[in-house]
Write an enzyme that holds these catalytic residues in place. Sequence first.
Site, PDB file in Angstrom:
ATOM      1  N   HIS A  85       0.989  -1.138   0.161  1.00 10.07           N
ATOM      2  CA  HIS A  85       0.034   0.085  -0.100  1.00 10.07           C
ATOM      3  C   HIS A  85       0.750   0.967   0.140  1.00 10.07           C
ATOM      4  O   HIS A  85       1.705   1.223   0.726  1.00 10.07           O
ATOM      5  CB  HIS A  85      -0.830   0.189   1.198  1.00 10.07           C
ATOM      6  CG  HIS A  85      -1.745   1.265   1.105  1.00 10.07           C
ATOM      7  ND1 HIS A  85      -2.974   1.479   0.704  1.00 10.07           N
ATOM      8  CD2 HIS A  85      -1.601   2.404   1.896  1.00 10.07           C
ATOM      9  CE1 HIS A  85      -3.185   2.562   0.778  1.00 10.07           C
ATOM     10  NE2 HIS A  85      -2.436   3.091   1.505  1.00 10.07           N
ATOM     11  N   ARG A 171     -15.486  11.207   6.859  1.00 14.06           N
ATOM     12  CA  ARG A 171     -13.981  11.913   7.176  1.00 14.06           C
ATOM     13  C   ARG A 171     -14.019  13.082   6.161  1.00 14.06           C
ATOM     14  O   ARG A 171     -13.481  14.383   6.776  1.00 14.06           O
ATOM     15  CB  ARG A 171     -13.156  11.097   7.342  1.00 14.06           C
ATOM     16  CG  ARG A 171     -13.136  10.157   8.316  1.00 14.06           C
ATOM     17  CD  ARG A 171     -12.106   8.896   8.073  1.00 14.06           C
ATOM     18  NE  ARG A 171     -10.774   9.418   7.851  1.00 14.06           N
ATOM     19  CZ  ARG A 171      -9.918   8.777   6.813  1.00 14.06           C
ATOM     20  NH1 ARG A 171     -10.258   7.550   6.631  1.00 14.06           N
ATOM     21  NH2 ARG A 171      -8.616   9.117   6.723  1.00 14.06           N
TER      22      ARG A 171
END
Length: 448
Positions: A85, A171
């Site tokens: 990632h 968020r």
Amino acid sequence: MSFNIPSIIESKRDGEVLTDTRINFIVEQIATKKIHPVQLGAFLMAVYLKGMDKAETISLTKAMIRHGETLEWPQDWKHLVVDKHSTGGVGDKVSLPLAPVLAALGLKVPMISGRGLGFTGGTLDKLESIPGFNVNLTTSQICDAVEKVGCCIVGQTKEIVPADKEMYAARDVTATVSCIPLIVGSIIGKKAAEHPTALVLDVKCGSATFMKNEKDARELAQWLANTANGLGIATTAVLTKMDEPIGMMIGNSVEVIESIQCLQGKAPKDLEELICTQGGNLLASKGKAATPEEGYNMVQQSLTNGKALEKFHEMLLAQHVAPNVAKTLCDPTTDLWKVLPIEKLQMELTAESDGLVLSINALAIANVLTELGAGRLKPTDKVNHGVGMVLKTRKGGYLTKGQVWAVLYHAEALDENHFDALKGALKIEPGNGEKPIESRIIDIIRPN
């Protein structure tokens, strides 16, 4: 024990440590969309302001995985499943060559990737510039591709970590994006749902990523490594610089071109370093290499001997690219600029003086490319895969006055702000010759 959402919000608002049971309950409510948007925003803000400790963060991540679908693998090779990632950057196309490299070296890579938003490019958008490439595989198709080919690069299915989709969207509109426990839960939750046994993380710091300074990036890297390791995943984090673009090409189609060139043994040195470092650490963690350094050399060899290119060809076919297109893309004699979509308008950027390249502002370039269509200013924007930029120099390179340092491919007319931003992206200092290419690796971080 009975409790409700307001009591959990209140507890975290007051700085209390939440129990596993309470965290599991509220994540379940989020995953099943039983929580009111106002409550979700309040919970996220409470976490943002009061934080979560290591145990809470691991509990949050476990709950996000629990309330969703996970990928399951056959007993005989599930120990070989790995992934990587990146926290995002400009010109970051490492995933495209790394997945087939690892598959060629005997590992299994079910890489779940994302789309670009803002100045950060998305792996899925890049791959979709390949005609026919399907990133929306079902769970069974993902498993089939990983078993037969050894790798795939796909988007997140609706069933994998559904709570993350709700939390991520909330968020973005509640100013809680930069909260480390929420970042960790989002990143590691999606990766852990793949059931990998090893993970490498590329955590970037610099002007062209959301972690601007090394201290914050190092803290995030340590949290990510600790949380993944707490879930039983052998994890290494590579802390890297992100001020200049990675490689020489920025965009979608052009980054696919550079990725294929990389698989033909023609990678720019900084891109090669990132691929080999990340791949080498994964190979060492799975015993395929005795050390990360040996793994580095194995990855480097796979990039030059054609084995990784063969796997990339197999991955293209598994993800529904027509056989003739896949064959053409992987043929070293092909002019890739004629196969992939590239905008016809070109603008050459030239140096205004002689000297050494002090810096190339990746963020300034990425912002212009985004506004010209290479990225998204909002999630619903459509990406123009043919918009991009090709650099003709690098940091430390030498330029003469009037020499072309970059070529822009675009569809829309540029305005004065675009011209000024691109002009100001290149900084030159007096000097002769060239400076060596600097390493992008700051540190290797392991769980503590």
